[in-house]
Design an enzyme around this catalytic site. Structure first.
Site: not given
Ligand code: AHR
Length: 512
Positions: A184, A303
């Site tokens: 990210e 994610e």
């Molecule tokens: O999964 C939780 C968090 O969400 C992770 O660390 C990050 O990559 C995202 O913002």
């Protein structure tokens, strides 16, 4: 999905699927059913690792958690972050445990003890029957530390880093194949956040030295941390301009919540995921065209989940604790329905989305929960993920769904039925995954297309509950679980089934 316009003639309350083994979207890469363990909250410490726990093995890994993880058959687990990775020194987590430093961890404002590092995580993955998807730190660090980590993990021996791994008890290389180039990096919250130009350059140079160290790697460049980011999708276009020929995947992340307690709207949020995927595919193909490239880039949705229940509690958390209970969402039945819709959406894009990670796996926005020193149980979202992972392997089938719809202020026409099929040529089984989004009415379903006379309904699994907010707990772990439903059948070559109101369904067809 093609939606048949129904304006002017109200559609019967019934859904029709065109089911044909050869109406293929693409091959489902098993890594679509990946997950994620970050050094965050109690994912590692108190989750997968708790020396002294009655179920812990000689390495301190909880056997009860391993068993629940194995039940998911997840083929790949992303590690060690997440936001955590952007400040992580991987060297802190190797060698004798008593010499490992405790550090302030800035992403989650915790104390990291480094009692688990890359070698332990590789061991844990072996025990769990899965593989590592490793992320490198492109926040505070860069190409040098990344290529050293590849050398430490994957080079057989005879160099400083590979011999150090051997001295640390791992004679054989870990052979980690999939690597994420940071996490990210578009987000201002990220440790050492970068512009697309800055990230694109460093990702390109890091990719080169990593692949020169081990040419077998598959690399994932950071896409946007969400489609709502102001830099989306220009971020993807710029990053890929720099990295297109050096990486294999671009990442997508998304989390949804039902903050407004508007369940019809909440259950429609997978349509946003669908739109996000289409937009990233279009951006990848734009860069491909611009570069006159023959290479197709794939997507890693590394994610995704529901995440909102714990926000309030997390805002009040005291900083600088070891493994505080962060992001501990307790999932409801309706969350499982949206997770089901999201899984269906991923499978519908199996031709381009080759990897995906349910974020995360244990305690932190997770299908598996534990109590320190106590038990472990399955949250509601465990089940749709398990079903997709077990039965969703093979060729994704376009069902050309014709469904009634409802109107939502944000999404417009929302199909009542969300569905996809998977044909598994290994056992000749066809599995349908389906969510009935209608909260009041059951939905009759019928197949068209292929003559299914040679098939029988092996089972129809259903998750349904009178309370959309029902949860599983340590005391009541089987409150929301799938059950077998009778009635689905094949007659005259057609499948007929009834999907209960607000339900997750798995209909498995086997050859007679
Ligand atoms: O999964 C939780 C968090 O969400 C992770 O660390 C990050 O990559 C995202 O913002």
């Amino acid at each position: 999905m093609i939606r048949i316009p129904t304006r002017g003639k109200p559609m019967e309350h019934k859904a029709i699927l065109t089911l044909h083994e050869e109406f293929a979207i693409g091959e489902v890469d098993p890594r679509l059913y990946g997950s994620f363990i970050e050094h965050l909250g109690r994912a590692v410490y108190g989750g997968i690792y708790e020396p002294g726990h009655p179920a812990a093995d000689e390495q301190g890994f909880r056997g009860d958690v391993l068993e629940l993880v194995r039940g998911l058959n997840t083929p790949i687990v992303r590690y060690p972050g997440g936001n955590f990775v952007s400040g992580y020194n991987w060297e802190d987590g190797i060698g004798p445990k008593e010499k490992r430093p405790r550090r302030l961890e800035l992403a989650w404002r915790s104390v990291e003890t480094n009692q688990v590092g890359v070698d332990e995580f590789v061991d844990w993955c072996r025990k769990a029957g899965t593989q590592v998807m490793m992320a490198v730190n492109l926040g505070t660090r860069g190409p040098e530390e990344a290529r050293n980590l590849v050398e430490y993990c994957n080079h057989p021996g005879g160099t400083a880093w590979s011999d150090l791994r051997r001295a640390n008890g791992h004679a054989d290389p870990h052979n980690i194949k999939v690597w994420c180039l940071g996490n990210e990096m578009d987000g201002p919250w990220q440790i050492c956040h970068k512009t697309a130009e800055e990230y694109g350059r460093v990702a390109c140079e890091t990719a080169k030295v990593m692949k020169w160290t081990d040419p077998n790697l598959e690399l994932v460049a950071c896409g946007s941390s969400g489609s709502g980011m102001p830099t989306f999708p220009a971020w993807e276009a710029t990053v890929l301009d720099h990295t297109y020929e050096h990486v294999d995947y671009i990442s997508l992340h998304t989390y949804y919540g039902n903050q407004k307690n508007d369940t019809p709207n909440f259950l429609a949020k997978s349509l946003d995921m669908d739109h996000f995927i289409r937009s990233v595919v279009a951006t990848c193909d734009y860069v491909k065209a611009k570069k006159r490239s023959k290479k197709t880039l794939y997507l890693s949705f590394d994610e995704w989940n529901v995440w909102f229940h714990s926000h309030e509690a997390d805002r009040k958390m005291e900083p600088w604790q070891v493994a505080p209970p962060l992001l501990e969402d307790v999932y409801t039945f309706e969350d499982a329905l949206l997770v089901g819709c999201m899984l269906i959406t991923l499978i519908k894009h199996a031709d381009r989305v080759k990897m995906a990670c349910l974020a995360q796996l244990v305690n932190v926005i997770a299908p598996i929960m534990t109590v320190n020193g106590g038990g472990a149980w399955r949250q509601t979202i465990y089940y749709p993920f398990q079903h997709a992972s077990l039965f969703g392997r093979g060729t994704a089938l376009n069902l050309n769904v014709r469904s009634p719809h409802y109107i939502d202020a944000e999404f417009g026409e929302v199909p009542t039925l969300e569905a996809v099929g998977v044909f598994n040529p290994q056992n000749d089984e066809i599995t349908l995954f389906a969510v009935n989004r209608d909260l009041e009415k059951s939905l009759p379903l019928e197949s068209a297309g292929q003559d299914l006379s040679g098939y029988r309904v092996k089972e129809h699994l259903v998750m349904v509950h009178p309370d959309l907010k029902a949860v599983n707990t340590l005391e009541n772990p089987n409150n929301v679980v799938p059950t077998r439903r009778e009635g689905a059948h094949i007659a005259g070559g057609k499948l007929s089934a009834e999907l209960p109101a607000a339900s997750w369904n798995v209909i498995r067809l086997a050859k007679i």
